[in-house]
Motif scaffolding. Structure first.
Motif, mmCIF file in Angstrom:
data_model
loop_
_atom_site.group_PDB
_atom_site.id
_atom_site.type_symbol
_atom_site.label_atom_id
_atom_site.label_comp_id
_atom_site.label_asym_id
_atom_site.label_seq_id
_atom_site.Cartn_x
_atom_site.Cartn_y
_atom_site.Cartn_z
ATOM 1 N N PHE A 1 4.527 -3.152 -15.701
ATOM 2 C CA PHE A 1 4.610 -3.882 -14.443
ATOM 3 C C PHE A 1 4.173 -2.979 -13.298
ATOM 4 C CE2 PHE A 1 8.722 -1.927 -15.235
ATOM 5 C CZ PHE A 1 9.016 -1.312 -14.028
ATOM 6 N N TRP A 2 3.875 -3.585 -12.164
ATOM 7 C CA TRP A 2 3.552 -2.819 -10.961
ATOM 8 C C TRP A 2 4.425 -3.345 -9.826
ATOM 9 C CZ3 TRP A 2 0.874 -5.712 -7.066
ATOM 10 C CH2 TRP A 2 0.349 -6.941 -7.496
ATOM 11 N N VAL A 3 4.892 -2.422 -8.992
ATOM 12 C CA VAL A 3 5.843 -2.760 -7.934
ATOM 13 C C VAL A 3 5.096 -3.231 -6.694
ATOM 14 C CG1 VAL A 3 7.726 -1.915 -6.492
ATOM 15 C CG2 VAL A 3 7.477 -1.091 -8.846
ATOM 16 N N GLN A 4 5.533 -4.368 -6.178
ATOM 17 C CA GLN A 4 4.856 -5.029 -5.062
ATOM 18 C C GLN A 4 4.577 -4.094 -3.888
ATOM 19 O OE1 GLN A 4 6.655 -8.051 -2.008
ATOM 20 N NE2 GLN A 4 6.064 -9.210 -3.817
ATOM 21 N N ASP A 5 5.592 -3.376 -3.433
ATOM 22 C CA ASP A 5 5.425 -2.488 -2.280
ATOM 23 C C ASP A 5 5.386 -1.020 -2.686
ATOM 24 O OD1 ASP A 5 5.424 -4.615 -0.413
ATOM 25 O OD2 ASP A 5 7.613 -4.728 -0.526
ATOM 26 N N GLY A 6 5.091 -0.765 -3.949
ATOM 27 C CA GLY A 6 5.040 0.610 -4.422
ATOM 28 C C GLY A 6 3.759 1.306 -3.996
ATOM 29 N N PRO A 7 3.708 2.624 -4.107
ATOM 30 C CA PRO A 7 2.498 3.361 -3.739
ATOM 31 C C PRO A 7 1.341 3.018 -4.675
ATOM 32 C CG PRO A 7 4.048 4.799 -4.870
ATOM 33 C CD PRO A 7 4.776 3.515 -4.609
ATOM 34 N N PRO A 8 0.132 2.889 -4.149
ATOM 35 C CA PRO A 8 -1.026 2.581 -4.998
ATOM 36 C C PRO A 8 -1.206 3.580 -6.135
ATOM 37 C CG PRO A 8 -1.595 2.326 -2.683
ATOM 38 C CD PRO A 8 -0.234 2.962 -2.723
ATOM 39 N N SER A 9 -0.802 4.830 -5.903
ATOM 40 C CA SER A 9 -0.965 5.854 -6.937
ATOM 41 C C SER A 9 -0.159 5.519 -8.187
ATOM 42 C CB SER A 9 -0.546 7.227 -6.399
ATOM 43 O OG SER A 9 0.806 7.201 -5.958
ATOM 44 N N ASP A 10 0.993 4.844 -8.012
ATOM 45 C CA ASP A 10 1.811 4.464 -9.159
ATOM 46 C C ASP A 10 1.087 3.426 -10.010
ATOM 47 O OD1 ASP A 10 4.544 4.378 -10.558
ATOM 48 O OD2 ASP A 10 4.241 2.276 -10.039
ATOM 49 N N LEU A 11 0.505 2.425 -9.359
ATOM 50 C CA LEU A 11 -0.252 1.406 -10.084
ATOM 51 C C LEU A 11 -1.440 2.033 -10.798
ATOM 52 C CD1 LEU A 11 -1.167 -1.422 -10.887
ATOM 53 C CD2 LEU A 11 -2.164 -1.678 -8.607
ATOM 54 N N LEU A 12 -2.148 2.920 -10.133
ATOM 55 C CA LEU A 12 -3.320 3.551 -10.739
ATOM 56 C C LEU A 12 -2.927 4.375 -11.962
ATOM 57 C CD1 LEU A 12 -5.223 4.632 -7.503
ATOM 58 C CD2 LEU A 12 -5.859 2.806 -9.093
ATOM 59 N N GLN A 13 -1.770 5.048 -11.886
ATOM 60 C CA GLN A 13 -1.314 5.820 -13.039
ATOM 61 C C GLN A 13 -0.976 4.903 -14.209
ATOM 62 O OE1 GLN A 13 2.568 7.695 -12.903
ATOM 63 N NE2 GLN A 13 1.839 9.429 -14.100
ATOM 64 N N ARG A 14 -0.296 3.795 -13.919
ATOM 65 C CA ARG A 14 0.054 2.849 -14.979
ATOM 66 C C ARG A 14 -1.205 2.267 -15.626
ATOM 67 N NH1 ARG A 14 5.600 0.940 -14.607
ATOM 68 N NH2 ARG A 14 6.653 1.996 -12.887
#
Length: 235
Positions: free
Chosen positions: A99-112
């Motif tokens: 999953f990816w967090v709505q207001d999370g840092p873009p770097s977290d999504l990119l890592q996932r």
């Protein structure tokens, strides 16, 4: 050729500029356009490498699973409000990979995304053993219990909300509890790959995810690193 991401939902489409700046191509729709486009077979299946979908578009997940193998052949990442138990539970129920967090840092999504795209999908799951197979027996270590027939695991009375790969990793470690499991074995059994050097960091990340869930309430550590070899599950 750049990997193509399928974006479903307005908030996913808002990430398009950042994702394309990070080296991805994107295609996507929202609302009724998404339903019509998926139903019309407009997904470029030969190019799409992962799917990102927002929480208000989850009704189309079955269509995505049927049309492009989302969650199976193609990683599926669903939007969550926070990185918590509810998000993990929803991810599991939908058959998503992460999953990816709505207001999370873009770097977290990119890592996932990098973690998912670095791995090939497994042709078979470890828990797809035939009836009567010894792998179907309950596995235990102290207060950790895993039921292969139900594909569920508990730490004490607390049920663990695990993704498919986390579950498969825990199953493998429980089957070899007390002994060492090499990184090579983990790659072959959990991900169906053999390039240990290229994927060593991926294993470390998933072990960290699994440890976090096993020790969420301050429980004692069960997964230990065996230097130069891999990991072991022991009391």
């Amino acid at each position: 050729m750049k990997p193509t991401l399928l974006l479903i939902g307005e908030r996913a489409l808002e990430l398009r500029e950042r994702l394309e700046a990070s080296g991805y191509d994107t295609v996507g729709w929202s609302g009724s356009d998404a339903v019509q486009s998926i139903g019309a077979g407009l997904i470029p299946q030969d190019r799409v490498k992962a799917v990102l979908i927002t929480s208000d578009e989850l009704a189309v997940v079955p269509l995505l699973q049927k049309s492009c193998g989302a969650g199976d052949r193609v990683p599926l990442l669903v939007e969550a409000m926070a990185d918590d138990l509810a998000a993990r539970s929803q991810c599991l129920k939908l058959g998503a990979n992460d999953f990816w967090v709505q207001d999370g840092p873009p770097s977290d999504l990119l890592q996932r995304l990098r973690l998912q795209l670095a791995l090939e999908p497994r042709p078979h799951s470890l828990f797809d053993a035939p009836a009567g197979d010894t792998k179907q027996a309950t596995l235990k270590l102290l207060d950790l219990r895993l039921e292969p027939r139900q594909r569920r695991a508990w730490r004490g009375e607390r049920e663990l909300q695990l993704t498919e790969r986390e579950y498969s990793l825990l199953l493998l470690l429980l089957e070899h509890q007390g002994g060492s499991v090499s990184r090579q074995t983990i790659l072959e059994e959990v991900w169906g790959q053999s390039d240990e050097e290229a994927n060593a960091n991926v294993i470390e990340v998933y072990v960290r995810y699994l440890r976090r869930k096993l020790e969420e309430n301050g429980e004692r550590r069960l997964i230990h690193t065996v230097r130069g070899v891999g990991y072991t599950l022991r009391s």
